[in-house]
Write a protein that holds these residues in place. Structure first.
Motif, PDB file in Angstrom:
ATOM      1  N   ALA A 130      45.994 -12.665   3.186  1.00 12.98           N
ATOM      2  CA  ALA A 130      45.819 -13.101   4.724  1.00 12.98           C
ATOM      3  C   ALA A 130      45.668 -14.559   4.901  1.00 12.98           C
ATOM      4  O   ALA A 130      45.188 -15.287   3.726  1.00 12.98           O
ATOM      5  CB  ALA A 130      44.630 -12.426   5.187  1.00 12.98           C
ATOM      6  N   VAL A 145      40.735  -8.629  18.754  1.00  8.92           N
ATOM      7  CA  VAL A 145      41.427  -7.435  17.784  1.00  8.92           C
ATOM      8  C   VAL A 145      41.617  -6.167  18.333  1.00  8.92           C
ATOM      9  O   VAL A 145      42.592  -5.627  18.166  1.00  8.92           O
ATOM     10  CB  VAL A 145      40.695  -7.591  16.426  1.00  8.92           C
ATOM     11  N   SER A 190      43.840  -7.689  11.726  1.00  9.06           N
ATOM     12  CA  SER A 190      43.457  -8.904  11.716  1.00  9.06           C
ATOM     13  C   SER A 190      41.957  -8.975  11.948  1.00  9.06           C
ATOM     14  O   SER A 190      41.225  -7.863  12.029  1.00  9.06           O
ATOM     15  CB  SER A 190      43.846  -9.590  13.086  1.00  9.06           C
ATOM     16  N   ARG A 245      41.333 -14.112  10.142  1.00 12.56           N
ATOM     17  CA  ARG A 245      42.079 -13.800   9.240  1.00 12.56           C
ATOM     18  C   ARG A 245      43.434 -12.971  10.053  1.00 12.56           C
ATOM     19  O   ARG A 245      43.227 -12.183  10.881  1.00 12.56           O
ATOM     20  CB  ARG A 245      41.537 -12.866   8.038  1.00 12.56           C
ATOM     21  N   ALA A 246      44.606 -13.308   9.322  1.00 10.28           N
ATOM     22  CA  ALA A 246      45.789 -12.516   9.840  1.00 10.28           C
ATOM     23  C   ALA A 246      46.652 -12.555   8.732  1.00 10.28           C
ATOM     24  O   ALA A 246      46.541 -13.240   7.536  1.00 10.28           O
ATOM     25  CB  ALA A 246      46.268 -13.216  11.110  1.00 10.28           C
ATOM     26  N   ARG A 297      48.382 -15.043  13.994  1.00 13.00           N
ATOM     27  CA  ARG A 297      47.156 -16.204  13.684  1.00 13.00           C
ATOM     28  C   ARG A 297      47.400 -17.168  14.987  1.00 13.00           C
ATOM     29  O   ARG A 297      46.335 -17.520  15.394  1.00 13.00           O
ATOM     30  CB  ARG A 297      47.588 -16.979  12.456  1.00 13.00           C
TER      31      ARG A 297
END
Length: 393
Positions: free
Chosen positions: A170, A210, A220, A247-248, A254
């Motif tokens: 990620a 999220v 994510s 995080r993605a 992102r």
């Protein structure tokens, strides 16, 4: 010094990001002993070695060197001797394995042709090491590779290796946010703008990014890992600080997450009549993408060498890496795989009991301690096998 002895020495002497002078010196000495042309000080402490062995492809092998600000609690006889610093992510394994591969490739030059580049990279944990080496002219000092290869030890059973084609790790961004208010006496809150109240509202609202703004199909994470404000119980402070990690697995997600974070923090500040907040973006890691065809080719070589049962597809990993920058900078394919480091018997017992998360320490844990063997032998063999697959016989 054997690879096992070298590993114990590296583990006992960890160094933080961009401070890896001792480790870099060991890497440079090993490269010279193996006959490599050596360049030191690339991106402060980075080291690269080049071994030319006739006409053929150019393969780059990468290992990161830095440790973490973690106090070790493994009880190992070779535990860290540096106060508050530990190789809690296994970069000592990476360095030892690459040195082992360098030794073997140098000793078997009659069996391959081409050019091998060994890169010992600083500051992966800070997210800036690969870019620092590129900014310092890495590819003006070494040939441009046809493929970039590397590995990361993790809590899979030792002896296992495997890579996931496509998005493999990620992206990660750290964001430091200062919520600004107006301080004063705790007995007269009406004269203040309380940044702690704003920060509390922000933390709660960030959880909706999220759960309500990102599709369930797009994994994510948004984590608030740090809140800091105030000096005394009866003083409302001027500012409150939040430390975020996100995080993605795609750049689109992102960017949407970053926009949502800014919107929420700005809106909560405005709702309280507070000054505009401040945003500072710290370390940043791009999405790590393994080339589909190159990964399939390398994993086929692993299956041939180690057997089907030893090669896994770990799926996309939620951790992050900057190794991909070394590949994308020159348009080369990347193959980055997971190397198992957990005791196989303990892992199996934990798997059967459903307690892997509890009983098998993960990277960044103060208890993280890969078993020396077969981890090192398999790590060396994986680097050599992958490298030889891309070189000419």
């Amino acid at each position: 010094m054997t690879i096992e002895e070298l590993y114990r020495d590296l583990h006992a002497h960890p160094e933080l990001s961009f401070e890896e002078t001792r480790t870099a010196g060991i890497a440079a000495a090993e490269l010279r002993a193996a006959g490599f042309d050596v360049i030191e000080g690339i991106g402060i402490t980075g080291v690269a070695g080049v071994l030319r062995n006739g006409a053929g492809p150019t393969v780059l092998l990468r290992a990161d060197m830095d440790a973490l600000p973690v106090t070790e609690d493994t009880g190992l006889t070779y535990a860290s001797t540096a106060t508050g610093v530990m190789h809690a992510c296994g970069h000592d394994v990476h360095v030892a394995c690459l040195i082992g591969a360098v030794r073997e490739l140098a000793a078997t030059q009659a069996e391959w042709a081409g050019t091998v580049i060994a890169v010992f990279q600083p500051a992966e944990e800070a997210g800036g090491g690969a870019q620092a080496m590129l900014d310092a002219g890495l590819y003006e000092k070494v040939p441009v590779p046809d493929v970039v290869l590397g590995q990361h030890v993790g809590p899979a059973p030792a002896g296992m290796v495997g890579a996931h084609p496509g998005v493999a790790f990620a992206s990660a961004d750290s964001i430091d946010i200062t919520v600004r208010g107006r301080g004063g006496h705790g007995s007269r809150p009406e004269t203040t703008i309380d940044p702690i109240v704003i920060a509390a509202a922000v933390v709660g609202r960030l959880q909706t990014i999220v759960s309500r703004e990102i599709s369930p199909q797009d994994t994510s994470v948004v984590t608030v890992g740090r809140i800091s404000a105030g000096t005394k119980n009866n003083i409302i402070p001027d500012d409150a600080e939040l430390g975020l990690s996100m995080r993605a697995y795609s750049e689109d997600v992102r960017l949407r997450m970053i926009a949502a974070i800014k919107r929420i923090v700005n809106a909560e500040s405005a709702a309280s009549g507070a000054p505009e907040p401040l945003f500072e973006f710290a370390e940043s890691f791009p999405v790590t993408v393994n080339d589909q065809l190159a990964t399939e080719r390398t994993m086929t070589a692993f299956r041939s060498e180690f057997g089907d049962e030893a090669v896994i597809d770990p799926g996309p990993v939620s951790g992050s890496e900057d190794v991909g920058l070394l590949a994308t900078a020159v348009g080369a394919p990347l193959v980055y795989w997971i190397l198992g480091g957990a005791d196989p018997e303990k892992y199996l017992a934990a798997a059967n009991a459903g307690t892997i998360e509890r009983d098998i320490p993960s990277n960044h844990s103060s208890h993280f301690a890969p078993v020396i063997q077969p981890t090192l032998d398999r790590g060396v063999a994986a680097l050599v096998t992958a490298c030889r697959e891309w070189l000419r016989s």
